[in-house]
Scaffold this active site. Structure first.
Site, short mmCIF file in Angstrom:
data_model
loop_
_atom_site.label_atom_id
_atom_site.label_comp_id
_atom_site.label_asym_id
_atom_site.label_seq_id
_atom_site.Cartn_x
_atom_site.Cartn_y
_atom_site.Cartn_z
N ASP A 33 23.61 -6.72 -3.50
CA ASP A 33 23.33 -7.89 -4.32
C ASP A 33 22.14 -8.60 -3.67
O ASP A 33 22.25 -9.19 -2.61
CB ASP A 33 24.56 -8.80 -4.37
CG ASP A 33 24.38 -9.96 -5.34
OD1 ASP A 33 23.22 -10.37 -5.57
OD2 ASP A 33 25.39 -10.48 -5.84
N TYR A 40 29.93 -13.25 -3.42
CA TYR A 40 30.07 -14.17 -4.54
C TYR A 40 31.50 -14.13 -5.08
O TYR A 40 32.06 -13.05 -5.30
CB TYR A 40 29.07 -13.79 -5.63
CG TYR A 40 29.24 -14.50 -6.94
CD1 TYR A 40 29.22 -15.89 -7.02
CD2 TYR A 40 29.42 -13.77 -8.12
CE1 TYR A 40 29.39 -16.54 -8.23
CE2 TYR A 40 29.58 -14.42 -9.34
CZ TYR A 40 29.56 -15.80 -9.39
OH TYR A 40 29.74 -16.44 -10.59
#
Length: 386
Positions: free
Chosen positions: A182, A110
């Site tokens: 994540d 991200y």
């Protein structure tokens, strides 16, 4: 649950845990829905203690405690800490590092995570390298004596690369490196990284866990043995990036439908991926459920349910990608993912410098609309773009 001795969570399915974990019937009113506790402060006992467990809402709050219990149970963790955003949760992990430490991070993680490492952590003398975490050999080669943290995003966003979590944790543990995964895209319904040896799981609860594009939040989940356990709790309470009681309650409410939502979204995304793959204007469809995905075998092992996200590369390049995005009618042109409404975005244009996302790529977050309706909209949009 109204019974004082609820069933063993290990024997319950996610659909049941999502509804009952962290919740109980209110003993005073009999209310089935948990109350919101907006109070910022709590009464002390006559001797100055807090025998009821709460003193100030930044440190603890009954509504947030219920949420954290539910999150921990769903992720198969001993503990969960809720934060005001996914970025705040990630930053809490980085705050456990010391000057001179080194971080390895998934190369297409991200962009907000990459920005924190490049722009904020560099000022603290914390170095990092972006690495292909689908290759344990590449990770091993990149490790240094100063490496303290391996940040894995699997599946990654938006390229949906899938890492071999077990192989990476074995590699990291031999070098006393803390592993973080994540798990935002997979959700605990489809993947539980702690079960594969990961030390710490991070979520942007804004996405699938919240699921309605109406709250901001993040969370960390971990087990008793995590060396940073006390430090993370101190960062949460002292730095104060905690969700409000309202956001905590709203997220707890949303978790009740999480398994049903993500199963439907992943099923629809898989169907759209197959149809898009056969369209002559599409050069490539990226979704871990497809046989063509380079880590399809790993995806079958780690997240057999797939994801509700897919990426499409247009044969005629960036202009065709933009034209397709702008020609949709049911999809909303917006950042974020995991909500009940379907979103579409030209992804590279928002990620900025250092992005690995190709300019011809469209990211699609599939919502809960009927897949046939979504397909007709995509088909007409691609037709206009072509």
């Amino acid at each position: 649950m109204s019974n004082d001795t609820p069933p063993d969570p290990d024997k319950l399915h996610p659909e049941t845990l999502a509804i009952h974990a962290g919740r109980s019937v209110d003993p005073v009113t009999g209310a089935v829905t948990p109350p919101i506790h907006p109070s910022t402060t709590f009464e002390r006992d006559r001797d100055g203690s807090y025998s009821r467990g709460h003193d100030y809402t930044r440190g603890s709050n009954p509504t947030r405690r219920s949420l954290e219990q539910c999150l921990a149970t769903l992720e198969g963790a001993d503990h969960a800490l809720a934060f005001a955003s996914g970025s705040a949760a990630g930053m809490a992990v980085f705050q456990c590092l010391r000057p001179g430490d080194h971080v390895l991070v998934t190369e297409d993680a991200y962009h907000g995570t990459r920005h924190q490492l490049a722009s904020l952590l560099a000022d603290w003398d914390i170095d990092h390298d972006r690495i292909d975490t689908t290759s344990p050999a590449a990770v091993a080669e990149a490790m240094r004596a100063e490496t303290r943290l391996l940040w894995i995003e699997s599946p990654s966003n938006p390229l949906q690369r899938v890492a071999d979590l077990k192989a990476l944790t074995e590699l990291a543990r031999a070098r006393e490196v803390v592993t973080v995964c994540d798990n935002t895209l997979a959700t605990p319904v489809f993947q539980q990284p702690l079960a594969h040896g990961i030390d710490l799981v991070v979520h942007s609860t804004t996405k699938y866990l919240g699921g309605h594009s109406d709250l901001l939040g993040g969370a960390l989940m971990f087990n008793h043995g995590l060396p940073w356990r006390d430090r993370l709790g101190n960062i949460q309470a002292s730095a104060g990036a905690v969700p409000s009681p309202w956001d905590a309650w709203l997220l707890l409410r949303s978790l009740s439908s999480l398994p049903l939502r993500v199963h439907r979204q992943a099923e629809s995304a898989g169907e759209l991926a197959r149809r898009l793959g056969a369209h002559p204007a599409v050069a490539e469809v990226i979704h871990p459920g497809l046989d063509s995905h380079p880590q399809h075998a790993l995806a079958q092992r780690y997240l057999p349910g797939g994801t509700g996200l897919l990426a499409v590369r247009m044969r005629d390049g960036e202009k065709a990608a933009w034209n397709t995005v702008n020609a949709t009618r049911l999809f909303t042109r917006a950042t974020s993912l995991g909500g009940v409404e379907s979103l579409i975005e030209h992804r590279a244009s928002i990620e900025g410098s250092g992005s690995l996302t190709p300019p011809d790529l469209i990211r699609i977050s599939v919502g809960l609309e009927h897949p046939d309706d979504l397909w007709r909209d995509l088909e007409q949009a691609i037709g206009q773009a072509s």
